[in-house]
Design a protein around this motif. Structure first.
Motif, PDB file in Angstrom:
ATOM      1  N   MET B   1       0.846  -1.204   0.000  1.00 55.67           N
ATOM      2  CA  MET B   1       0.000   0.000   0.000  1.00 55.67           C
ATOM      3  C   MET B   1       0.876   1.246   0.000  1.00 55.67           C
ATOM      4  SD  MET B   1      -3.019   1.033   2.641  1.00 55.67           S
ATOM      5  CE  MET B   1      -1.944   0.483   3.949  1.00 55.67           C
ATOM      6  N   ALA B   2       0.472   2.220  -0.789  1.00 54.95           N
ATOM      7  CA  ALA B   2       1.232   3.466  -0.882  1.00 54.95           C
ATOM      8  C   ALA B   2       1.002   4.311   0.369  1.00 54.95           C
ATOM      9  CB  ALA B   2       0.793   4.227  -2.118  1.00 54.95           C
ATOM     10  N   ILE B   3       2.094   4.861   0.903  1.00 53.81           N
ATOM     11  CA  ILE B   3       2.013   5.679   2.116  1.00 53.81           C
ATOM     12  C   ILE B   3       2.507   7.091   1.811  1.00 53.81           C
ATOM     13  CG2 ILE B   3       2.829   5.947   4.497  1.00 53.81           C
ATOM     14  CD1 ILE B   3       3.425   2.895   4.430  1.00 53.81           C
ATOM     15  N   VAL B   4       1.746   8.071   2.250  1.00 54.78           N
ATOM     16  CA  VAL B   4       2.177   9.469   2.180  1.00 54.78           C
ATOM     17  C   VAL B   4       2.208  10.003   3.605  1.00 54.78           C
ATOM     18  CG1 VAL B   4       1.554  11.799   1.427  1.00 54.78           C
ATOM     19  CG2 VAL B   4       1.293   9.881  -0.147  1.00 54.78           C
ATOM     20  N   THR B   5       3.335  10.573   4.038  1.00 49.99           N
ATOM     21  CA  THR B   5       3.388  11.189   5.359  1.00 49.99           C
ATOM     22  C   THR B   5       3.304  12.701   5.218  1.00 49.99           C
ATOM     23  OG1 THR B   5       5.751  11.672   5.630  1.00 49.99           O
ATOM     24  CG2 THR B   5       5.052   9.388   6.008  1.00 49.99           C
ATOM     25  N   LEU B   6       2.838  13.337   6.270  1.00 53.37           N
ATOM     26  CA  LEU B   6       2.719  14.796   6.283  1.00 53.37           C
ATOM     27  C   LEU B   6       3.497  15.376   7.459  1.00 53.37           C
ATOM     28  CD1 LEU B   6      -1.127  15.268   5.653  1.00 53.37           C
ATOM     29  CD2 LEU B   6       0.707  15.067   3.978  1.00 53.37           C
ATOM     30  N   LEU B   7       4.261  16.398   7.172  1.00 50.81           N
ATOM     31  CA  LEU B   7       5.009  17.125   8.204  1.00 50.81           C
ATOM     32  C   LEU B   7       4.831  18.611   7.911  1.00 50.81           C
ATOM     33  CD1 LEU B   7       7.175  17.122  10.528  1.00 50.81           C
ATOM     34  CD2 LEU B   7       8.905  17.222   8.739  1.00 50.81           C
ATOM     35  N   GLY B  30      -7.033   5.250  -2.121  1.00 53.06           N
ATOM     36  CA  GLY B  30      -6.355   4.064  -1.618  1.00 53.06           C
ATOM     37  C   GLY B  30      -5.080   4.367  -0.851  1.00 53.06           C
ATOM     38  N   ILE B  31      -4.710   5.644  -0.788  1.00 49.58           N
ATOM     39  CA  ILE B  31      -3.439   5.983  -0.146  1.00 49.58           C
ATOM     40  C   ILE B  31      -3.597   6.078   1.366  1.00 49.58           C
ATOM     41  CG2 ILE B  31      -1.839   7.942   0.173  1.00 49.58           C
ATOM     42  CD1 ILE B  31      -1.779   8.154  -2.850  1.00 49.58           C
ATOM     43  N   ARG B  32      -2.618   5.540   2.079  1.00 47.74           N
ATOM     44  CA  ARG B  32      -2.587   5.644   3.534  1.00 47.74           C
ATOM     45  C   ARG B  32      -1.809   6.905   3.901  1.00 47.74           C
ATOM     46  NH1 ARG B  32      -1.945   0.819   7.771  1.00 47.74           N
ATOM     47  NH2 ARG B  32      -1.883   2.045   9.675  1.00 47.74           N
ATOM     48  N   ILE B  33      -2.454   7.783   4.648  1.00 46.99           N
ATOM     49  CA  ILE B  33      -1.822   9.041   5.056  1.00 46.99           C
ATOM     50  C   ILE B  33      -1.410   8.923   6.516  1.00 46.99           C
ATOM     51  CG2 ILE B  33      -2.147  11.527   5.334  1.00 46.99           C
ATOM     52  CD1 ILE B  33      -4.431  11.322   3.237  1.00 46.99           C
ATOM     53  N   ILE B 126       0.297  21.871  -4.921  1.00 44.50           N
ATOM     54  CA  ILE B 126       1.484  21.359  -5.621  1.00 44.50           C
ATOM     55  C   ILE B 126       2.028  20.099  -4.939  1.00 44.50           C
ATOM     56  CG2 ILE B 126       3.822  21.888  -6.420  1.00 44.50           C
ATOM     57  CD1 ILE B 126       3.075  24.838  -6.447  1.00 44.50           C
ATOM     58  N   PHE B 127       2.379  20.204  -3.646  1.00 45.14           N
ATOM     59  CA  PHE B 127       3.049  19.086  -2.964  1.00 45.14           C
ATOM     60  C   PHE B 127       2.147  17.847  -2.898  1.00 45.14           C
ATOM     61  CE2 PHE B 127       5.368  22.349   0.022  1.00 45.14           C
ATOM     62  CZ  PHE B 127       5.937  22.963  -1.085  1.00 45.14           C
ATOM     63  N   ALA B 128       0.888  18.043  -2.447  1.00 49.76           N
ATOM     64  CA  ALA B 128      -0.002  16.895  -2.268  1.00 49.76           C
ATOM     65  C   ALA B 128      -0.286  16.218  -3.604  1.00 49.76           C
ATOM     66  CB  ALA B 128      -1.311  17.330  -1.606  1.00 49.76           C
ATOM     67  N   VAL B 129      -0.505  17.017  -4.627  1.00 54.10           N
ATOM     68  CA  VAL B 129      -0.811  16.457  -5.948  1.00 54.10           C
ATOM     69  C   VAL B 129       0.380  15.651  -6.460  1.00 54.10           C
ATOM     70  CG1 VAL B 129      -1.356  17.040  -8.343  1.00 54.10           C
ATOM     71  CG2 VAL B 129      -2.456  18.302  -6.455  1.00 54.10           C
ATOM     72  N   ALA B 130       1.574  16.202  -6.308  1.00 54.26           N
ATOM     73  CA  ALA B 130       2.771  15.468  -6.746  1.00 54.26           C
ATOM     74  C   ALA B 130       2.971  14.204  -5.921  1.00 54.26           C
ATOM     75  CB  ALA B 130       3.995  16.370  -6.634  1.00 54.26           C
ATOM     76  N   ALA B 131       2.730  14.314  -4.612  1.00 55.62           N
ATOM     77  CA  ALA B 131       2.938  13.158  -3.731  1.00 55.62           C
ATOM     78  C   ALA B 131       2.031  11.999  -4.117  1.00 55.62           C
ATOM     79  CB  ALA B 131       2.697  13.556  -2.272  1.00 55.62           C
ATOM     80  N   VAL B 132       0.781  12.299  -4.415  1.00 51.73           N
ATOM     81  CA  VAL B 132      -0.137  11.237  -4.819  1.00 51.73           C
ATOM     82  C   VAL B 132       0.361  10.573  -6.091  1.00 51.73           C
ATOM     83  CG1 VAL B 132      -2.466  10.683  -5.567  1.00 51.73           C
ATOM     84  CG2 VAL B 132      -2.122  12.384  -3.793  1.00 51.73           C
ATOM     85  N   LYS B 133       0.817  11.375  -7.032  1.00 52.53           N
ATOM     86  CA  LYS B 133       1.294  10.796  -8.294  1.00 52.53           C
ATOM     87  C   LYS B 133       2.503   9.895  -8.045  1.00 52.53           C
ATOM     88  CE  LYS B 133      -0.575  14.396 -11.298  1.00 52.53           C
ATOM     89  NZ  LYS B 133      -0.255  15.607 -12.084  1.00 52.53           N
ATOM     90  N   ILE B 134       3.439  10.366  -7.222  1.00 53.63           N
ATOM     91  CA  ILE B 134       4.631   9.562  -6.936  1.00 53.63           C
ATOM     92  C   ILE B 134       4.235   8.280  -6.209  1.00 53.63           C
ATOM     93  CG2 ILE B 134       6.818   9.509  -5.671  1.00 53.63           C
ATOM     94  CD1 ILE B 134       6.860  12.634  -6.045  1.00 53.63           C
ATOM     95  N   ALA B 135       3.352   8.420  -5.219  1.00 58.18           N
ATOM     96  CA  ALA B 135       2.905   7.243  -4.466  1.00 58.18           C
ATOM     97  C   ALA B 135       2.146   6.276  -5.353  1.00 58.18           C
ATOM     98  CB  ALA B 135       2.050   7.677  -3.284  1.00 58.18           C
ATOM     99  N   SER B 136       1.534   6.801  -6.424  1.00 62.58           N
ATOM    100  CA  SER B 136       0.772   5.947  -7.339  1.00 62.58           C
ATOM    101  C   SER B 136       1.663   5.361  -8.425  1.00 62.58           C
ATOM    102  CB  SER B 136      -0.363   6.752  -7.973  1.00 62.58           C
ATOM    103  OG  SER B 136      -1.150   7.381  -6.975  1.00 62.58           O
ATOM    104  N   GLY B 137       2.971   5.674  -8.398  1.00 61.51           N
ATOM    105  CA  GLY B 137       3.889   5.021  -9.320  1.00 61.51           C
ATOM    106  C   GLY B 137       4.423   5.892 -10.460  1.00 61.51           C
ATOM    107  N   VAL B 138       3.978   7.145 -10.544  1.00 63.41           N
ATOM    108  CA  VAL B 138       4.503   8.031 -11.584  1.00 63.41           C
ATOM    109  C   VAL B 138       5.976   8.320 -11.275  1.00 63.41           C
ATOM    110  CG1 VAL B 138       4.310  10.332 -12.634  1.00 63.41           C
ATOM    111  CG2 VAL B 138       2.238   9.063 -11.982  1.00 63.41           C
ATOM    112  N   SER B 139       6.815   8.297 -12.280  1.00 62.33           N
ATOM    113  CA  SER B 139       8.242   8.530 -12.024  1.00 62.33           C
ATOM    114  C   SER B 139       8.514  10.029 -11.960  1.00 62.33           C
ATOM    115  CB  SER B 139       9.100   7.876 -13.097  1.00 62.33           C
ATOM    116  OG  SER B 139       9.066   8.657 -14.268  1.00 62.33           O
ATOM    117  N   LEU B 140       9.536  10.384 -11.189  1.00 63.20           N
ATOM    118  CA  LEU B 140       9.843  11.801 -10.985  1.00 63.20           C
ATOM    119  C   LEU B 140      10.057  12.520 -12.313  1.00 63.20           C
ATOM    120  CD1 LEU B 140      12.195  12.011  -7.852  1.00 63.20           C
ATOM    121  CD2 LEU B 140       9.713  12.137  -7.997  1.00 63.20           C
TER     122      LEU B 140
END
Lengths: 257, 257, 257
Positions: B1-7, B30-33, B126-140
């Motif tokens: 499962m994809a995980i996104v943390t917030l700080l 489906g992302i775990r925050i 910007i950050f959240a949208v990019a994070a979801v894409k990265i967590a979903s497998g989009v390459s940098l």
């Protein structure tokens, strides 16, 4: 789904809570983690025990509760895991877990007995790891040696006679409401056919409400709350500040025939 | 499962944190925050870097860490995403991300280079949208143009000689414990066969404990903590208040043959 | 996946929030619970309405928002559930829910009309239970009797003429930024072809920024924020403290031909 709850005095401005969660997720990403509180006053066993006792039964049976308050404990206190009222608890045997229920425990083990783990972060390195295993179905007997007993301190007791119930304030909540240890059951039995006076600070009241909003704004309410405990507050005000009452102060109910 | 943390430094009494989470869930439910902390002092890059550095490796590799502290940055600072020690980080290139690891980055992009986004809420837009894409497998490389480098500020350094290690307090945690930047590795090498004195404020100690509770209540403990850093505290007390020591104060270890 | 959000004034040092979540999980463990905030000032309807209004639309349509602020309400206020802008809301009809949208509601019921529930903890015993049912697909009409209307108080209004817009500070956020109720739309229409002065406290400014970091550190910025509202702050400073301005203070925009 397996649930692990967290109750700590670690605050929310450091890495500690996230480190505990990260450890759990790393071992078993399928576990649901729920925060009970991380705002327990540092090392305040009484505060933590009140909160845990008040809420653990609301979770589904089988929930594993990680208790990271005063986690180092006193010298000689050991990490333990126990089953109690069909819930599981993991923490230090510092007396806290002895305050959450009067029921006998179902299972009890010393956690550090199979593998001695030397760490200054037992919440992450011992408690969380054990909690994941328990939540994943490992039985307590596979995680440590059985213990005959864990630490039981004597909590503040209510004194109840036919003439009077004397209790104390056991928690001032974040609204400033004063929660006592006087149970509705004792009041119901002793108050039958009698008039009564509730006394605290210099105040006397002859009525117990069933709802907070039966008092006017700025006036005292007295209810038996959702825990079945006598609670004194000021509607839309901070009773602790306005009445000058705090943890451990006395509340009396006097009965007259 | 994809995980996104917030700080973040957004606190918890506004809509900001919930807005970031809502954006992530709306794009990919489906992302775990997981929250690392939202109690970073406003714009305090050092506080945030300490917390992130202390915990990011505890999460599974591949976790995406959204860093919303000083998110506007200085003039000219741009939003970036990078891969580092097999974790992903998204935030402003304000210097914070340069403080969390000495390892070289694996990938680095400017986030706003494909679509310029004008917003006062980059954590969400910007950050959240990019994070979801990265967590979903989009390459940098699909999210922005490669950058050669990101901002690296020089952090407080420990000075170590055969005679002395001089470090500073890099974090006062919520217990009031004083965490220094003195690493156990340096101490282990330099202390071999020598007696030593740990000095801070007017205090001198000749022992380092392995557990907090080896000190008595109200007494100083000195340990190498779970981060491998020298930590000074007062058992069941607030060392920062009681010793009058704070962020940036000096701690010395003096060796004698 | 069904989402239930929580917004309360319960703080985080008691059992209240965990008890609400435990109830939800016990009824339907498949529900995703997201915290909006538990740091609303006690009984502060205005604070809660600002936060909820600012964020609810960021969640997916169909999300159920549990609002536990001033949950007892005034005498005669009843628990309600409503559908509004394709979101669901459950809370007390104390006026809060009337402040979050100008749109007409789609459905509205009195929650306590089918089964009268006597409780001092309506967030757990009434709101959470109803929220789970709604999130699980139960229609509002099965949970209570339709109501013709809910409480609508008149919020602070912006006064706008060709010469001047007068608004008030409706929220001081945790950074000390001053968020007003002056909408970008009104400014865009009225400012066409005119120079303008933004006035607050003793200060006057002739520029509105598009980014926070267009101001230097310690200087005022004025932006239309991500909510489309005029916001005044001090870059990397606390504007409320430094300017001596607080909730309800006036901000003017004066136009000159």
């Amino acid at each position: 789904m397996a649930i692990v709850t967290l109750l700590t005095d670690s605050g929310e401005s450091d890495h500690y809570v996230a480190a505990i969660k990260a450890r759990i997720i790393s071992i078993n990403p399928g576990i649901r983690i729920e925060d009970i509180s991380h705002k327990i006053k540092p090392n305040d066993i009484g505060h933590a025990a009140f909160v845990l006792r008040a809420v653990f039964r609301d979770f589904p049976k089988g929930t594993v509760h990680v208790v990271g308050v005063d986690s180092a404990g006193g010298r000689g206190d050991v990490p333990i895991a126990l089953q109690l009222e069909d819930h599981f608890f993991v923490g230090n045997d510092n007396g806290l877990l002895g305050l959450i229920s009067e029921k006998p425990h179902q299972n009890l083990i010393a956690l550090n007995s199979i593998n001695i783990i030397n760490t200054t972060f037992p919440e992450r390195d011992i408690f969380a790891v054990a909690a994941v295993k328990i939540a994943s179905g490992v039985s307590l007997s596979d995680l440590g040696k059985p213990l005959p007993a864990f630490k039981k301190m004597i909590d503040r007791q209510v004194k109840a006679t036919k003439k009077q119930i004397t209790g104390t304030i056991v928690r001032v909540d974040s609204f400033g409401n004063l929660i006592t240890n006087i149970p509705k059951e004792a009041f119901d039995i002793l108050s039958k056919g009698k008039t009564f006076t509730v006394q605290f600070g210099g105040e006397k009241f002859r009525r117990i409400h069933t709802q907070y909003n039966q008092a006017d704004e700025g006036e005292c309410f007295i209810v038996f709350n959702s825990l079945g405990l006598l609670e004194v507050g000021i509607y839309k005000g901070n009773a602790s500040e306005l009445l000058g009452l705090d943890y451990d102060n006395v509340v009396n109910i006097i009965f007259e025939e």
